[in-house]
Scaffold this motif. Structure first.
Motif, PDB file in Angstrom:
ATOM      1  N   ASN A  22       0.854  -1.174   0.000  1.00 20.84           N
ATOM      2  CA  ASN A  22       0.000   0.000   0.000  1.00 20.84           C
ATOM      3  C   ASN A  22       0.895   1.230   0.000  1.00 20.84           C
ATOM      4  O   ASN A  22       1.540   1.534   0.990  1.00 20.84           O
ATOM      5  CB  ASN A  22      -0.915   0.000   1.221  1.00 20.84           C
ATOM      6  CG  ASN A  22      -1.853   1.188   1.241  1.00 20.84           C
ATOM      7  OD1 ASN A  22      -1.729   2.112   0.455  1.00 20.84           O
ATOM      8  ND2 ASN A  22      -2.803   1.151   2.153  1.00 20.84           N
ATOM      9  N   CYS A  39       0.685   5.376  -5.189  1.00 14.09           N
ATOM     10  CA  CYS A  39       0.283   4.377  -6.184  1.00 14.09           C
ATOM     11  C   CYS A  39      -0.983   3.610  -5.807  1.00 14.09           C
ATOM     12  O   CYS A  39      -1.569   2.948  -6.654  1.00 14.09           O
ATOM     13  CB  CYS A  39       1.405   3.354  -6.375  1.00 14.09           C
ATOM     14  SG  CYS A  39       2.958   4.072  -6.895  1.00 14.09           S
ATOM     15  N   ASN A  93      -2.950   0.488  -3.720  1.00 15.40           N
ATOM     16  CA  ASN A  93      -2.640  -0.905  -3.384  1.00 15.40           C
ATOM     17  C   ASN A  93      -2.216  -1.678  -4.632  1.00 15.40           C
ATOM     18  O   ASN A  93      -2.764  -1.472  -5.704  1.00 15.40           O
ATOM     19  CB  ASN A  93      -3.868  -1.588  -2.788  1.00 15.40           C
ATOM     20  CG  ASN A  93      -4.301  -0.950  -1.495  1.00 15.40           C
ATOM     21  OD1 ASN A  93      -3.481  -0.475  -0.723  1.00 15.40           O
ATOM     22  ND2 ASN A  93      -5.597  -0.928  -1.251  1.00 15.40           N
ATOM     23  N   PHE A  94      -1.251  -2.585  -4.457  1.00 15.06           N
ATOM     24  CA  PHE A  94      -0.867  -3.453  -5.568  1.00 15.06           C
ATOM     25  C   PHE A  94      -0.217  -4.715  -5.022  1.00 15.06           C
ATOM     26  O   PHE A  94       0.238  -4.748  -3.880  1.00 15.06           O
ATOM     27  CB  PHE A  94       0.058  -2.752  -6.568  1.00 15.06           C
ATOM     28  CG  PHE A  94       1.324  -2.196  -5.980  1.00 15.06           C
ATOM     29  CD1 PHE A  94       2.493  -2.935  -6.015  1.00 15.06           C
ATOM     30  CD2 PHE A  94       1.350  -0.934  -5.407  1.00 15.06           C
ATOM     31  CE1 PHE A  94       3.665  -2.424  -5.476  1.00 15.06           C
ATOM     32  CE2 PHE A  94       2.521  -0.416  -4.867  1.00 15.06           C
ATOM     33  CZ  PHE A  94       3.684  -1.159  -4.905  1.00 15.06           C
ATOM     34  N   LEU A  95      -0.199  -5.769  -5.846  1.00 17.61           N
ATOM     35  CA  LEU A  95       0.383  -7.054  -5.479  1.00 17.61           C
ATOM     36  C   LEU A  95       1.733  -7.236  -6.157  1.00 17.61           C
ATOM     37  O   LEU A  95       1.900  -6.901  -7.328  1.00 17.61           O
ATOM     38  CB  LEU A  95      -0.532  -8.205  -5.905  1.00 17.61           C
ATOM     39  CG  LEU A  95      -1.879  -8.300  -5.194  1.00 17.61           C
ATOM     40  CD1 LEU A  95      -2.715  -9.393  -5.840  1.00 17.61           C
ATOM     41  CD2 LEU A  95      -1.689  -8.581  -3.728  1.00 17.61           C
ATOM     42  N   ILE A  96       2.672  -7.798  -5.397  1.00 16.70           N
ATOM     43  CA  ILE A  96       3.989  -8.151  -5.917  1.00 16.70           C
ATOM     44  C   ILE A  96       4.173  -9.655  -5.711  1.00 16.70           C
ATOM     45  O   ILE A  96       3.819 -10.185  -4.655  1.00 16.70           O
ATOM     46  CB  ILE A  96       5.113  -7.406  -5.166  1.00 16.70           C
ATOM     47  CG1 ILE A  96       4.949  -5.898  -5.320  1.00 16.70           C
ATOM     48  CG2 ILE A  96       6.485  -7.857  -5.645  1.00 16.70           C
ATOM     49  CD1 ILE A  96       5.882  -5.095  -4.438  1.00 16.70           C
ATOM     50  N   SER A  97       4.731 -10.326  -6.695  1.00 13.07           N
ATOM     51  CA  SER A  97       4.985 -11.753  -6.590  1.00 13.07           C
ATOM     52  C   SER A  97       6.486 -12.010  -6.592  1.00 13.07           C
ATOM     53  O   SER A  97       7.208 -11.512  -7.454  1.00 13.07           O
ATOM     54  CB  SER A  97       4.349 -12.484  -7.772  1.00 13.07           C
ATOM     55  OG  SER A  97       4.596 -13.867  -7.677  1.00 13.07           O
ATOM     56  N   LYS A 120      -2.265 -13.646 -10.624  1.00 15.32           N
ATOM     57  CA  LYS A 120      -1.806 -12.469 -11.369  1.00 15.32           C
ATOM     58  C   LYS A 120      -1.457 -11.344 -10.402  1.00 15.32           C
ATOM     59  O   LYS A 120      -2.179 -11.087  -9.443  1.00 15.32           O
ATOM     60  CB  LYS A 120      -2.869 -12.014 -12.352  1.00 15.32           C
ATOM     61  CG  LYS A 120      -3.103 -13.028 -13.448  1.00 15.32           C
ATOM     62  CD  LYS A 120      -4.121 -12.552 -14.436  1.00 15.32           C
ATOM     63  CE  LYS A 120      -4.312 -13.635 -15.498  1.00 15.32           C
ATOM     64  NZ  LYS A 120      -5.258 -13.221 -16.519  1.00 15.32           N
ATOM     65  N   THR A 121      -0.330 -10.679 -10.685  1.00 18.26           N
ATOM     66  CA  THR A 121       0.139  -9.565  -9.868  1.00 18.26           C
ATOM     67  C   THR A 121       0.625  -8.444 -10.772  1.00 18.26           C
ATOM     68  O   THR A 121       0.850  -8.647 -11.966  1.00 18.26           O
ATOM     69  CB  THR A 121       1.292 -10.000  -8.932  1.00 18.26           C
ATOM     70  OG1 THR A 121       2.392 -10.454  -9.726  1.00 18.26           O
ATOM     71  CG2 THR A 121       0.858 -11.102  -7.977  1.00 18.26           C
ATOM     72  N   ALA A 122       0.829  -7.264 -10.176  1.00 20.85           N
ATOM     73  CA  ALA A 122       1.289  -6.111 -10.948  1.00 20.85           C
ATOM     74  C   ALA A 122       2.778  -6.209 -11.293  1.00 20.85           C
ATOM     75  O   ALA A 122       3.211  -5.771 -12.346  1.00 20.85           O
ATOM     76  CB  ALA A 122       1.021  -4.820 -10.179  1.00 20.85           C
ATOM     77  N   MET A 123       3.565  -6.778 -10.379  1.00 20.89           N
ATOM     78  CA  MET A 123       5.021  -6.890 -10.574  1.00 20.89           C
ATOM     79  C   MET A 123       5.486  -8.244 -10.054  1.00 20.89           C
ATOM     80  O   MET A 123       4.814  -8.862  -9.237  1.00 20.89           O
ATOM     81  CB  MET A 123       5.749  -5.785  -9.804  1.00 20.89           C
ATOM     82  CG  MET A 123       5.439  -4.392 -10.285  1.00 20.89           C
ATOM     83  SD  MET A 123       6.465  -3.128  -9.492  1.00 20.89           S
ATOM     84  CE  MET A 123       6.039  -3.308  -7.786  1.00 20.89           C
TER      85      MET A 123
END
Length: 82
Positions: A31, A35, A37-41, A72-75
């Motif tokens: 968070n 930007c 919220n986003f997911l990173i893997s 699926k994630t953003a990065m």
């Protein structure tokens, strides 16, 4: 006999299989005010061999799709293990 958890399952949020690799996914929610919220893997790719495939198929025998599916994630970051 002591059965150890395979490396591809330790700290994994998701495990799936491709043609050449068994992939461990660690998914992190971030968070950032700018930007949102986003997911990173954080992915670790383990080269498939007979032993890893046997362990994988034993652990995930009850799945409808034995190979599983990527979250699926953003990065992402990627590391390979032979």
């Amino acid at each position: 006999m002591i059965i150890q958890k395979p490396d591809f399952c330790i700290d994994a949020d998701n495990v799936y299989r491709t043609e050449y690799y068994i992939v461990k996914q660690r998914v992190i929610l971030r968070n950032k005010d700018a930007c949102g919220n986003f997911l990173i893997s954080i992915d670790t790719y383990y080269a498939r061999d007979d032993e890893r495939d046997y362990v994988y198929e034993t652990l995930f025998a009850d799945r409808k799709n034995i190979d599983g599916k990527r979250i699926k994630t953003a990065m992402f970051t990627r590391t390979y293990v032979d």
